[in-house]
Design a protein around this motif. Sequence first.
Motif, PDB file in Angstrom:
ATOM      1  N   LYS A 233      36.347 -23.953   1.197  1.00  0.00           N
ATOM      2  CA  LYS A 233      37.467 -24.198   1.420  1.00  0.00           C
ATOM      3  C   LYS A 233      38.233 -25.016   0.433  1.00  0.00           C
ATOM      4  O   LYS A 233      37.778 -25.789  -0.088  1.00  0.00           O
ATOM      5  CB  LYS A 233      37.546 -25.220   2.853  1.00  0.00           C
ATOM      6  N   LYS A 234      39.678 -24.590   0.421  1.00  0.00           N
ATOM      7  CA  LYS A 234      40.523 -25.373  -0.416  1.00  0.00           C
ATOM      8  C   LYS A 234      41.282 -26.129   0.600  1.00  0.00           C
ATOM      9  O   LYS A 234      42.169 -25.524   1.543  1.00  0.00           O
ATOM     10  CB  LYS A 234      41.470 -24.386  -1.308  1.00  0.00           C
ATOM     11  N   VAL A 235      41.424 -27.564   0.453  1.00  0.00           N
ATOM     12  CA  VAL A 235      41.732 -28.299   1.838  1.00  0.00           C
ATOM     13  C   VAL A 235      43.331 -28.428   1.185  1.00  0.00           C
ATOM     14  O   VAL A 235      43.554 -28.773   0.255  1.00  0.00           O
ATOM     15  CB  VAL A 235      41.237 -29.782   1.555  1.00  0.00           C
ATOM     16  N   PRO A 239      48.771 -34.374  -1.180  1.00  0.00           N
ATOM     17  CA  PRO A 239      47.439 -35.284  -1.577  1.00  0.00           C
ATOM     18  C   PRO A 239      46.822 -36.342  -0.589  1.00  0.00           C
ATOM     19  O   PRO A 239      45.816 -36.124  -0.327  1.00  0.00           O
ATOM     20  CB  PRO A 239      48.235 -35.984  -2.714  1.00  0.00           C
ATOM     21  N   ALA A 242      45.369 -34.320   2.120  1.00  0.00           N
ATOM     22  CA  ALA A 242      44.445 -33.588   1.812  1.00  0.00           C
ATOM     23  C   ALA A 242      43.077 -34.479   1.472  1.00  0.00           C
ATOM     24  O   ALA A 242      41.929 -34.010   1.956  1.00  0.00           O
ATOM     25  CB  ALA A 242      44.601 -32.697   0.517  1.00  0.00           C
ATOM     26  N   ALA A 243      43.335 -35.490   0.870  1.00  0.00           N
ATOM     27  CA  ALA A 243      42.178 -36.498   0.626  1.00  0.00           C
ATOM     28  C   ALA A 243      41.650 -36.922   2.056  1.00  0.00           C
ATOM     29  O   ALA A 243      40.401 -36.812   2.084  1.00  0.00           O
ATOM     30  CB  ALA A 243      42.748 -37.587  -0.005  1.00  0.00           C
ATOM     31  N   LEU A 246      39.512 -34.057   3.507  1.00  0.00           N
ATOM     32  CA  LEU A 246      38.525 -33.689   2.492  1.00  0.00           C
ATOM     33  C   LEU A 246      37.103 -34.938   3.090  1.00  0.00           C
ATOM     34  O   LEU A 246      36.104 -34.336   3.093  1.00  0.00           O
ATOM     35  CB  LEU A 246      38.661 -33.830   1.017  1.00  0.00           C
ATOM     36  N   VAL A 247      37.481 -36.080   3.259  1.00  0.00           N
ATOM     37  CA  VAL A 247      36.550 -37.021   3.415  1.00  0.00           C
ATOM     38  C   VAL A 247      35.777 -36.975   4.867  1.00  0.00           C
ATOM     39  O   VAL A 247      34.926 -36.928   5.246  1.00  0.00           O
ATOM     40  CB  VAL A 247      37.186 -38.549   3.237  1.00  0.00           C
ATOM     41  N   LEU A 257      27.883 -37.957   4.147  1.00  0.00           N
ATOM     42  CA  LEU A 257      28.536 -39.205   3.907  1.00  0.00           C
ATOM     43  C   LEU A 257      28.367 -39.917   5.245  1.00  0.00           C
ATOM     44  O   LEU A 257      28.770 -39.459   6.167  1.00  0.00           O
ATOM     45  CB  LEU A 257      29.582 -39.473   3.232  1.00  0.00           C
TER      46      LEU A 257
ATOM     47  N   ILE B 234      30.907 -45.037  -2.968  1.00  0.00           N
ATOM     48  CA  ILE B 234      29.936 -44.188  -2.191  1.00  0.00           C
ATOM     49  C   ILE B 234      28.564 -44.035  -3.369  1.00  0.00           C
ATOM     50  O   ILE B 234      27.808 -43.341  -2.794  1.00  0.00           O
ATOM     51  CB  ILE B 234      30.366 -42.929  -2.288  1.00  0.00           C
ATOM     52  N   VAL B 290      32.584 -30.386  -4.920  1.00  0.00           N
ATOM     53  CA  VAL B 290      33.935 -30.639  -4.588  1.00  0.00           C
ATOM     54  C   VAL B 290      34.420 -30.417  -6.103  1.00  0.00           C
ATOM     55  O   VAL B 290      34.089 -31.255  -6.902  1.00  0.00           O
ATOM     56  CB  VAL B 290      33.921 -32.124  -3.825  1.00  0.00           C
ATOM     57  N   GLY B 307      37.687 -27.763  -1.981  1.00  0.00           N
ATOM     58  CA  GLY B 307      38.274 -28.072  -3.178  1.00  0.00           C
ATOM     59  C   GLY B 307      40.083 -28.762  -2.794  1.00  0.00           C
ATOM     60  O   GLY B 307      40.324 -28.360  -1.694  1.00  0.00           O
ATOM     61  N   ILE B 308      40.342 -29.526  -3.866  1.00  0.00           N
ATOM     62  CA  ILE B 308      41.883 -29.915  -3.553  1.00  0.00           C
ATOM     63  C   ILE B 308      42.571 -29.512  -4.891  1.00  0.00           C
ATOM     64  O   ILE B 308      42.146 -29.830  -5.901  1.00  0.00           O
ATOM     65  CB  ILE B 308      42.028 -31.232  -3.197  1.00  0.00           C
ATOM     66  N   VAL B 309      43.592 -28.590  -4.788  1.00  0.00           N
ATOM     67  CA  VAL B 309      44.289 -28.309  -5.940  1.00  0.00           C
ATOM     68  C   VAL B 309      45.068 -29.317  -6.163  1.00  0.00           C
ATOM     69  O   VAL B 309      46.347 -29.511  -5.092  1.00  0.00           O
ATOM     70  CB  VAL B 309      45.088 -26.816  -5.544  1.00  0.00           C
ATOM     71  N   GLU B 314      46.448 -38.383  -8.828  1.00  0.00           N
ATOM     72  CA  GLU B 314      46.900 -38.795  -7.561  1.00  0.00           C
ATOM     73  C   GLU B 314      45.769 -38.743  -6.280  1.00  0.00           C
ATOM     74  O   GLU B 314      45.507 -39.557  -5.792  1.00  0.00           O
ATOM     75  CB  GLU B 314      47.884 -37.749  -7.227  1.00  0.00           C
ATOM     76  N   VAL B 315      44.998 -37.717  -6.648  1.00  0.00           N
ATOM     77  CA  VAL B 315      43.884 -37.456  -5.584  1.00  0.00           C
ATOM     78  C   VAL B 315      42.922 -38.345  -5.514  1.00  0.00           C
ATOM     79  O   VAL B 315      42.404 -38.753  -4.579  1.00  0.00           O
ATOM     80  CB  VAL B 315      43.490 -36.118  -5.620  1.00  0.00           C
ATOM     81  N   LEU B 318      43.397 -41.652  -4.066  1.00  0.00           N
ATOM     82  CA  LEU B 318      43.483 -41.642  -2.482  1.00  0.00           C
ATOM     83  C   LEU B 318      42.122 -41.418  -1.942  1.00  0.00           C
ATOM     84  O   LEU B 318      41.915 -41.782  -0.982  1.00  0.00           O
ATOM     85  CB  LEU B 318      44.487 -40.383  -2.164  1.00  0.00           C
ATOM     86  N   LEU B 319      41.309 -40.548  -2.842  1.00  0.00           N
ATOM     87  CA  LEU B 319      40.058 -40.514  -2.064  1.00  0.00           C
ATOM     88  C   LEU B 319      39.076 -41.602  -1.954  1.00  0.00           C
ATOM     89  O   LEU B 319      38.547 -42.050  -0.816  1.00  0.00           O
ATOM     90  CB  LEU B 319      39.409 -39.315  -2.681  1.00  0.00           C
ATOM     91  N   GLU B 322      40.203 -43.307   1.098  1.00  0.00           N
ATOM     92  CA  GLU B 322      39.629 -42.716   2.408  1.00  0.00           C
ATOM     93  C   GLU B 322      38.209 -43.055   2.444  1.00  0.00           C
ATOM     94  O   GLU B 322      37.610 -43.395   3.562  1.00  0.00           O
ATOM     95  CB  GLU B 322      39.927 -41.343   2.186  1.00  0.00           C
ATOM     96  N   PHE B 323      37.466 -42.946   1.197  1.00  0.00           N
ATOM     97  CA  PHE B 323      35.726 -43.333   1.473  1.00  0.00           C
ATOM     98  C   PHE B 323      35.822 -44.762   1.740  1.00  0.00           C
ATOM     99  O   PHE B 323      34.579 -44.998   2.374  1.00  0.00           O
ATOM    100  CB  PHE B 323      35.013 -43.121   0.009  1.00  0.00           C
ATOM    101  N   LEU B 326      35.981 -45.067   5.346  1.00  0.00           N
ATOM    102  CA  LEU B 326      34.583 -44.444   6.064  1.00  0.00           C
ATOM    103  C   LEU B 326      33.442 -45.491   5.869  1.00  0.00           C
ATOM    104  O   LEU B 326      32.804 -45.580   6.755  1.00  0.00           O
ATOM    105  CB  LEU B 326      34.418 -43.254   5.194  1.00  0.00           C
TER     106      LEU B 326
END
Lengths: 257, 329
Positions: A233-235, A239, A242-243, A246-247, A257, B234, B290, B307-309, B314-315, B318-319, B322-323, B326
């Motif tokens: 999948k492309k999320v 941004p 999407a982030a 994705l998590v 995780l 992580i 990923v 995937g993230i395009v 930036e991404v 943000l990830l 989010e991690f 979590l």
Amino acid sequence: MNIVVCVKQTFDTEAKIVFDSQGRIDPNGVNLIVNPYDEFALEEGIRLKEKFGGTVTAVSMGGARAQEALRTALAMGADKALLVSDPALNDADEWVSTQALAQAISKIPYDIILAGRVAIDDGSSQVCVRLAEELHLPSVSTVVKFSVEGNKATAVREIDGGTETLEIELPVVLTAQKGINGNEPRYPSVAGIMKAKKKELKTMTLADLGLAALEPKMKISKYDLPTPRQAGKKVPGEPAAAAQELVKLLHEEAKVL
Amino acid sequence: MPKGIWIFVEQRDGQIRKSSFELLSEGRKLADQTGEPLVGVILGEGVESLVKVVAAQGADKVILVEDEKLKNYSTGAYTSALNQVIRKGEPQAFLMGNSAAGRDLAPRLAQRLGVGLASDCTGIEHDPEKFLVFKRPIYAGKAFAYTGTTVRPVVATIRPNTFAISSPDESRQVEVERETVTVDPADLKAIVKEMALATSKRPELVEADIIVSGGRGMKGPENFAILEQLADVIGAAVGASRAAVDSGWREQKFQVGQTGKTVSPTLYIACGISGAIQHLAGMGSSKFIVAINKDPEANIFNVASYGIVGDLFEVVPLLTEEFKKLVSA
Ligand SMILES: Cc1cc2nc3c(=O)[nH]c(=O)nc-3n(C[C@H](O)[C@H](O)[C@H](O)COP(=O)(O)OP(=O)(O)OC[C@H]3O[C@@H](n4cnc5c(N)ncnc54)[C@H](O)[C@@H]3O)c2cc1C
Ligand SMILES: Nc1ncnc2c1ncn2[C@@H]1O[C@H](COP(=O)(O)O)[C@@H](O)[C@H]1O
């Protein structure tokens, strides 16, 4: 200083793997190259010769096409080449390759034997260490730095999580890691290619080496191909969204995780 | 009659390596399937306390060889010692992790024993004729070969992260056999002068369960800091493409791919990596991939589970946020 470099001819890194009618890997039409790690070994061997004098002999075991790999070695700066070639070696495993190469190399004077850390076709990482054992020599694997003083050498090898420095008396077998001594393998120059045509490239059969056919220890019963990975999948989304998504997917769907 | 499936228990400074735990766990299953005893072989000095760890992980018997010459790994001393205990005990199979030590030790040992070696295997099956058949990735994972032998013992090295670690059973009883060996002076021609271990709190690349890797898209060495921040949330290792290594942004030892490390983590996060065939060769067997890449046509998306395009600068932060949420939840 006499240097032997073990050079294996392998498939190009981009080669597609196709099976022949008997389910074996088909080399027809595949672009063949010098195993990339062996290029680093060759570069190191040639530099040692440039510094200390002596000869570099490139040795290969393989079919007739392996002559091309040896010509490349000669064009880079090796002085002589020896090809061990025999139809009886078609099913060679690492033990058989070792016996043939050891017998061939034992007829050549050597202070240092260089090889690649692994051949990128079979991925075995065996032949040169086996060779050292067969010739009763010490070996250092995955060498990143190497220097010689008199009949003593210092080698730094890569280990898990760091490095190790060893002191060895020559003769020794070394397997080259990419970028050994910080060097890039040289491209053969035009002059080098011309000169290579006049250098000695000898071919020997098992009989020439005084060996009978050798029974491999390992037998491959089957080959197959990995199931191709599917694009997932492309999320979508901005941004931030999407982030977040994705998590969530990694946590809830993939459960990693 | 050769007997037993033997596992080389690799220890460093009294710590058993992760790949040895993986092998003991899988070895237990193979032992049950084949009716062979599972034997753990420990080499070292002052490492008796490891016996109970190996027992709990499934061994029926432990062979303990203690000698000052075996305190740290060296090719010669370890080959000498293992050659002696193997000739005496005659196992069916001798298995070790495909660690730096395993790759160095296994071929020399196999040659001294005059036997075959299946290296860097990613699968083991029981076989009625050959006892064990090994699955090996060849051509950098573009094909598999299945190989075996009737020559005993068969030696094999197994790629880290191939097998899951089972939970230990502290109540297991184990037979302990102490062996003494004589190390042949001819085996001490290469002398280890110094060992330099990087002091990183991150896991070792080839053992890591999660890897965050950066490529040419990282644009410079300083930007790897954002990958390190993500990795540390992580518990991941940080890898790199050859483009990043050749640019001098990361050390060679972190390169993933055909001319770098082969890794097989549960999760591989590729940031600013196009997915060249030589890169895929080193990480294509990861369970989940990923990809973060601003080019929607990048090849990496053809193999990525998710995937993230987008722009990684930036991404990725943000990830990381989010991690963090979590992990702290
Ligand atoms: C013999 C041989 C052996 C090799 N061995 C290896 C090996 O072991 N390992 C290896 O990795 N390669 C290896 N290579 C090299 C390989 O062919 C590729 O050149 C290399 O993998 C490319 O690295 P890269 O993906 O980082 O760079 P590129 O291919 O240049 O890709 C960079 C990617 O980053 C993306 N990007 C740029 N900016 C951003 C941004 N801001 N946000 C998001 N995405 C961005 C781009 O869209 C692009 O897809 C080998 C090649 C040969 C010939
Ligand atoms: N057929 C061969 N001819 C010459 N050298 C070889 C051959 N096979 C292996 N080698 C050498 O041994 C190294 C390791 O090969 P392998 O054990 O096949 O991974 C290679 O990088 C070569 O230097």
